[in-house]
Structures are given as C-alpha cells and as structure tokens.
Scaffold this motif. Structure first.
Motif, short mmCIF file in Angstrom:
data_model
loop_
_atom_site.label_atom_id
_atom_site.label_comp_id
_atom_site.label_asym_id
_atom_site.label_seq_id
_atom_site.Cartn_x
_atom_site.Cartn_y
_atom_site.Cartn_z
N SER A 127 0.76 -1.31 -0.05
CA SER A 127 -0.08 0.03 0.10
C SER A 127 0.83 1.24 -0.04
N GLY A 128 2.04 1.14 -0.87
CA GLY A 128 2.58 2.26 -0.95
C GLY A 128 2.06 3.30 -1.94
N ARG A 185 3.23 -2.89 -7.00
CA ARG A 185 4.53 -3.80 -6.70
C ARG A 185 5.50 -3.84 -5.80
N VAL A 186 5.64 -2.62 -5.34
CA VAL A 186 6.72 -2.19 -4.53
C VAL A 186 6.41 -2.70 -2.84
N PRO A 187 7.06 -3.36 -2.11
CA PRO A 187 6.98 -3.69 -0.83
C PRO A 187 7.05 -2.39 0.13
N ILE A 188 6.08 -1.70 0.25
CA ILE A 188 5.87 -0.57 0.94
C ILE A 188 4.44 -0.71 1.49
N PRO A 245 -4.19 -2.26 -1.36
CA PRO A 245 -4.57 -1.31 -2.41
C PRO A 245 -5.84 -1.07 -2.66
N ASP A 246 -7.10 -1.63 -2.22
CA ASP A 246 -8.32 -1.40 -2.26
C ASP A 246 -8.87 -0.37 -1.20
#
Lengths: 81, 144
Positions: free
Chosen positions: A79-80, B118-121, B137-138
C-alpha cells in the motif's frame, strides 16, 4: 530434520507477531508449508492467497525449495504511494 | 545515483528536479503523492510507511528500467518516503524528462501505478477516532 529460517515481518504481520523478525525452526521445505506453520504459531488469519513471498530479498514461488538459513518474508498486500 | 530510492527524510523536490536535466529534453512531468486527511470516510491524523528495503529498492529499480525501455524518455527518478508523515507531507515523488510531453506523461503514470502495485511498502493510517490500520490497495484495512 528441522531447519532454521530467518523470518522478517512487516505491516499487519509485524503487529500480529509483535516482532520485526525471528529465527523459526521448521521441517517445512517450501514457503507454503512454512507459512502454514508460522500462521498457526502466531494466530495469523491472513490467507496465503493474499500474500506474496520473498526469499533472500527476491520474489519467489510458494513451492520454491527452501534451504537451511534462508531469509523468508511473507509480504502482505502492498500500500505504498 | 539510483533511479529509485527510499528516504526517511523530507524530500527536496528542487534537487530531485535537477536530476532530470538533459539538453535533449523538451518536457518534464512530475507527480507528487501527498498525505491526505481522509480515507474511506475516516479522518486521518498522520501515517507511517514501512518498507522491506532490499526488495523495494530492487523492484523499484526494475520499474524505472521498464519505463526507460518502454517510453521515449530521457531521465526517470522516483523517491518514496518511509517513517512517519503528517497531513500534506510529500510521500512519493516521480519525475520524468523526455524530448516530448506524451512520453513523459505516459511514463510518469506508468511509474507511479507500478510502484503502488508492486513495491513492498506499507501504509499505516492513524485515525482521528484513535484507531489505526494497515492498508492494502483497495483501501480496506488488512486483518492479520
């Protein structure tokens, strides 16, 4: 024979386990089996289908052949941004 | 310097913009992601980003390489914050320079979309009702 994996935790998994990482002894040879054991140990209910797995700093498959000492990270949905 | 970076300090947009300079560039497009005071109807007081740094840097760098390969652009830079941020703070910055604007707009959009996907944050929002929660993300909280 049990192997020792280095696990790192982020986000909701860090909150749930209460630590940012640990050494985990397991007979699992694939991330899928390892996650099932880790989830049971810590009471994690997040389904593996919602996670990705990284081994030694790179994305990997759930049926990747683990080696003793591998760093394994179960990645919650990102969730960046 | 790497095209994708993480920073635990306030971003200097002026310095970042200068990294895009190129004599053959006629267009520059940048995107700023700001910390917003609401999400899904809840008041947000502040948030914190956590990153799995080695993989975030590797995956971020792959995205920048993809943008350079897929679009007719000159330079591409992206920096994502980690740590605690307040409302209005700059959370992520993407900058693209190109000969022409179409490629710059398209590449900028590509980079921010792929970074978010895609980026692990991970983002932890702290709400005005005292609750907090990690997001995916939702926009709904992740229950572990």
């Amino acid at each position: 024979m049990a192997r020792h994996y280095r696990l790192l935790y982020f986000a909701s998994l860090r909150d749930r386990t209460g630590c940012d990482g640990e050494t985990f002894s397991s007979t699992a040879t694939q991330p899928r089996d390892l996650y099932a054991q880790v989830a049971q140990h810590h009471g994690i209910t997040l389904a593996a289908e919602r996670l990705r797995v990284a081994i030694n700093g790179e994305f990997a498959d759930w049926n990747h052949a683990l080696q003793d000492g591998d760093e394994v990270v179960f990645l919650p949905p990102v969730s960046g941004g | 310097m790497s095209a994708f970076r993480l920073s635990d300090r306030e971003l200097d947009m002026r310095a970042l913009g200068q990294e895009l300079a190129s004599p053959s560039a006629g267009a520059c497009v940048s995107f700023e992601g700001w910390v917003r005071d609401r999400n899904e109807g809840k008041g947000v007081l502040q948030l914190a980003y956590q990153a799995y740094a080695p993989l975030a840097l590797a995956e971020g760098e792959r995205i920048m390489a993809e943008a350079l390969a897929q679009f007719a652009i000159e330079r591409a830079v992206c920096v994502h914050r980690t740590g605690e941020l307040r409302i209005g703070d700059l959370a992520v910055w993407v900058g693209i320079s190109a000969a022409h604007r179409d490629a710059a707009f398209a590449a900028c959009r590509y980079v921010i979309d792929e970074i978010k996907r895609r980026v692990p944050i991970w983002k932890n929002e702290f709400y005005s009702d005292g609750a907090s929660g990690w997001l995916h993300p939702d926009g709904s909280p992740v229950q572990s």
